[in-house]
Design a protein around this motif. Structure first.
Motif, PDB file in Angstrom:
ATOM      1  N   GLY A   1    -107.632   2.069  22.641  1.00 50.20           N
ATOM      2  CA  GLY A   1    -108.537   3.293  21.438  1.00 50.20           C
ATOM      3  C   GLY A   1    -109.227   4.254  22.121  1.00 50.20           C
ATOM      4  N   ASN A   2    -109.101   4.967  22.688  1.00 53.46           N
ATOM      5  CA  ASN A   2    -109.506   6.116  23.446  1.00 53.46           C
ATOM      6  C   ASN A   2    -109.040   8.027  22.774  1.00 53.46           C
ATOM      7  OD1 ASN A   2    -106.981   6.682  24.885  1.00 53.46           O
ATOM      8  ND2 ASN A   2    -108.366   6.660  26.662  1.00 53.46           N
ATOM      9  N   GLY A   3    -108.222   7.519  21.872  1.00 52.61           N
ATOM     10  CA  GLY A   3    -107.688   8.881  21.574  1.00 52.61           C
ATOM     11  C   GLY A   3    -106.375   9.242  21.935  1.00 52.61           C
ATOM     12  N   TYR A   4    -106.178   8.168  23.452  1.00 55.94           N
ATOM     13  CA  TYR A   4    -105.181   9.122  23.787  1.00 55.94           C
ATOM     14  C   TYR A   4    -103.552   7.678  24.030  1.00 55.94           C
ATOM     15  CZ  TYR A   4    -107.660  13.461  25.567  1.00 55.94           C
ATOM     16  OH  TYR A   4    -107.923  14.139  25.173  1.00 55.94           O
ATOM     17  N   TYR A   5    -102.362   7.931  23.501  1.00 61.22           N
ATOM     18  CA  TYR A   5    -101.278   6.794  24.068  1.00 61.22           C
ATOM     19  C   TYR A   5    -100.685   7.089  24.868  1.00 61.22           C
ATOM     20  CZ  TYR A   5    -103.964   6.888  19.156  1.00 61.22           C
ATOM     21  OH  TYR A   5    -104.598   6.714  18.369  1.00 61.22           O
ATOM     22  N   GLY A   6     -99.847   5.641  25.336  1.00 61.22           N
ATOM     23  CA  GLY A   6     -98.490   5.435  26.168  1.00 61.22           C
ATOM     24  C   GLY A   6     -98.853   6.217  27.594  1.00 61.22           C
ATOM     25  N   GLY A   7     -97.557   6.023  28.453  1.00 61.70           N
ATOM     26  CA  GLY A   7     -98.017   6.103  29.783  1.00 61.70           C
ATOM     27  C   GLY A   7     -98.160   6.966  30.062  1.00 61.70           C
ATOM     28  N   LEU A   8     -98.098   8.366  29.639  1.00 68.58           N
ATOM     29  CA  LEU A   8     -98.326   9.747  29.817  1.00 68.58           C
ATOM     30  C   LEU A   8     -99.975  10.582  28.887  1.00 68.58           C
ATOM     31  CD1 LEU A   8     -94.679  10.920  30.330  1.00 68.58           C
ATOM     32  CD2 LEU A   8     -95.840  10.568  32.082  1.00 68.58           C
TER      33      LEU A   8
ATOM     34  N   HIS B   1     -97.241   1.314  26.671  1.00 66.95           N
ATOM     35  CA  HIS B   1     -97.840   0.955  25.516  1.00 66.95           C
ATOM     36  C   HIS B   1     -99.041   0.786  24.820  1.00 66.95           C
ATOM     37  CE1 HIS B   1     -93.230   0.419  24.247  1.00 66.95           C
ATOM     38  NE2 HIS B   1     -93.139  -0.434  25.817  1.00 66.95           N
ATOM     39  N   ILE B   2     -99.588   1.576  26.258  1.00 63.36           N
ATOM     40  CA  ILE B   2    -101.017   0.987  26.284  1.00 63.36           C
ATOM     41  C   ILE B   2    -101.905   1.855  25.240  1.00 63.36           C
ATOM     42  CG2 ILE B   2    -101.562   2.777  27.841  1.00 63.36           C
ATOM     43  CD1 ILE B   2    -103.719   1.475  29.178  1.00 63.36           C
ATOM     44  N   ASN B   3    -102.605   1.261  23.851  1.00 67.07           N
ATOM     45  CA  ASN B   3    -102.913   2.396  23.188  1.00 67.07           C
ATOM     46  C   ASN B   3    -104.680   1.974  23.005  1.00 67.07           C
ATOM     47  OD1 ASN B   3    -104.441   2.894  20.902  1.00 67.07           O
ATOM     48  ND2 ASN B   3    -103.270   1.811  19.490  1.00 67.07           N
TER      49      ASN B   3
ATOM     50  N   ALA C   1     -93.443   4.462  20.946  1.00 68.54           N
ATOM     51  CA  ALA C   1     -91.777   5.261  21.870  1.00 68.54           C
ATOM     52  C   ALA C   1     -91.621   4.703  22.840  1.00 68.54           C
ATOM     53  CB  ALA C   1     -92.430   7.005  22.222  1.00 68.54           C
ATOM     54  N   THR C   2     -89.624   5.008  23.663  1.00 69.60           N
ATOM     55  CA  THR C   2     -89.874   3.940  25.375  1.00 69.60           C
ATOM     56  C   THR C   2     -90.194   4.765  25.833  1.00 69.60           C
ATOM     57  OG1 THR C   2     -87.828   5.484  24.109  1.00 69.60           O
ATOM     58  CG2 THR C   2     -87.628   2.875  23.203  1.00 69.60           C
TER      59      THR C   2
END
Length: 363
Positions: free
Chosen positions: A303-310, A299-301, A332-333
């Motif tokens: 602020g670098n323009g990329y989201y989530g575990g992947l 669930h990381i955000n 998302a899960t």
């Protein structure tokens, strides 16, 4: 007898002998008259004001005198388009021009040494004039003896097309300071304009694609239309146009888009992790990839323009249908993120995660 002789002597002494020349023809005249006018009257020679009499008609007459009468000729003269009749005692056209006191640079219709006695017809004289001619976007100052607008244009080397217009009638006489404008008219000039014909797009249901997924099956290609116009130009600038021909020279290719209708599998509820209320971490290859990409934080955000575990970019997440689960991957899960990742891998392989997949030996 003596008285008769004295009278005869007095008679002879009072008689004068003169030579009278009229228009080059001479005769000897014996007369008792005292003036030139008396002799002319006696000889029945009438003179007009324009005639030249030498000596003056009022001059006293002397024995042996010569009287010369030069009758004035009537000459029809056209000066700068204005006609008149001139009575002159001049002998040549040059005399006439001098008498009229026009410029020596004037254009005369007959040679200056032409005798007026043998002149056939009238004399045309065109005096020098300064005129201004505007043609093809430029104004020229000209000093000319041309008589008419037509003569000036010919002298200036200005050729006129049938549709061209001149600001004054071509037969008009030139006057000093006159301004003339030649307007070029080009009518019926054909111009061809090529325009694109936009392609249309239609969606076709596709049961092999999941709901929300779309795939272009036929790429759309714009067509081409050709329009032919008849254009009217005034001094090179367009003033009107009319359509002559309109045709499609290349038909457009319609775009076909497959729209998924396959129901998405329901996401399984996440199993709470031991010791906390969060979701159970994913295992296996995807878990290892997530550990490399985000330290295993699904669930990381940052602020670098990329989201989530992947570490999905927003465009990749939505393009692969992730919007059906959450606006961004970090909301998302893990299972939902893995489901979207599987779609990306199916289309582009492990190259979507170039660095970490290489480290893990996935490619």
């Amino acid at each position: 007898m003596v008285c008769l002789l004295l009278g005869l002597v007095a008679y002879v002494g009072a008689t004068k002998s003169v030579v009278l020349t009229v228009d080059g023809e001479s005769q000897e005249v014996q007369t008792f008259d005292g003036t030139v006018a008396d002799v002319l009257a006696k000889a029945d020679v009438s003179v007009r004001t324009a005639d030249r009499v030498t000596p003056e008609p009022t001059a006293a007459l002397e024995d042996g005198a010569t009287i010369e009468v030069q009758r004035a000729r009537a000459v029809d003269v056209m000066v700068d388009g204005n006609g008149t009749t001139v009575h002159t005692t001049g002998e040549t056209v040059a005399d006439l021009v001098s008498e009229l006191r026009v410029s020596s640079r004037s254009a005369v219709s007959a040679p200056l040494d032409t005798s007026l006695a043998g002149l056939d017809g009238s004399i045309s004289i065109s005096t020098p004039k300064t005129v201004f001619v505007t043609v093809d976007g430029q104004t020229h100052e000209r000093s000319t003896t041309a008589a008419t607008v037509r003569d000036l244009l010919k002298e200036s080397g200005v050729s006129l097309a049938a549709a061209d217009r001149v600001s004054a009638p071509r037969s008009a006489a030139l006057v000093n300071g006159m301004g003339l404008k030649v307007t070029r008219i080009a009518a019926g000039v054909e111009q061809t304009v090529t325009e694109p014909v936009p392609f249309t797009s239609s969606e076709v249901p596709n049961a092999d694609l999941l709901e929300g997924e779309k795939k272009v099956t036929t790429a759309g290609v714009n067509g081409e239309r050709s329009r032919v116009f008849s254009v009217t130009l005034v001094d090179g600038k367009e003033v009107s146009r009319s359509l002559l021909k309109d045709s499609v020279t290349k038909e457009p290719v319609a775009e076909a888009v497959a729209k998924g209708t396959k129901k998405r599998p329901e996401a399984k509820p996440a199993t709470p992790a031991a010791g906390g209320g969060g979701e159970a971490p994913a295992s296996g290859t995807w878990a290892a990839l997530a550990q490399c990409e985000s330290g295993g934080n699904w669930h990381i955000n940052s602020g670098n323009g990329y989201y989530g575990g992947l570490q999905f970019s927003q465009s990749s997440w939505l393009g692969a249908g992730g919007g059906a689960y959450a606006p961004v991957a970090s909301d998302a899960t893990p299972e939902q993120q893995i489901a979207v990742a599987e779609r990306l891998r199916a289309n582009g392989g492990w190259g979507h995660w170039p660095s970490c997949s290489s480290k893990l030996g996935l490619r």
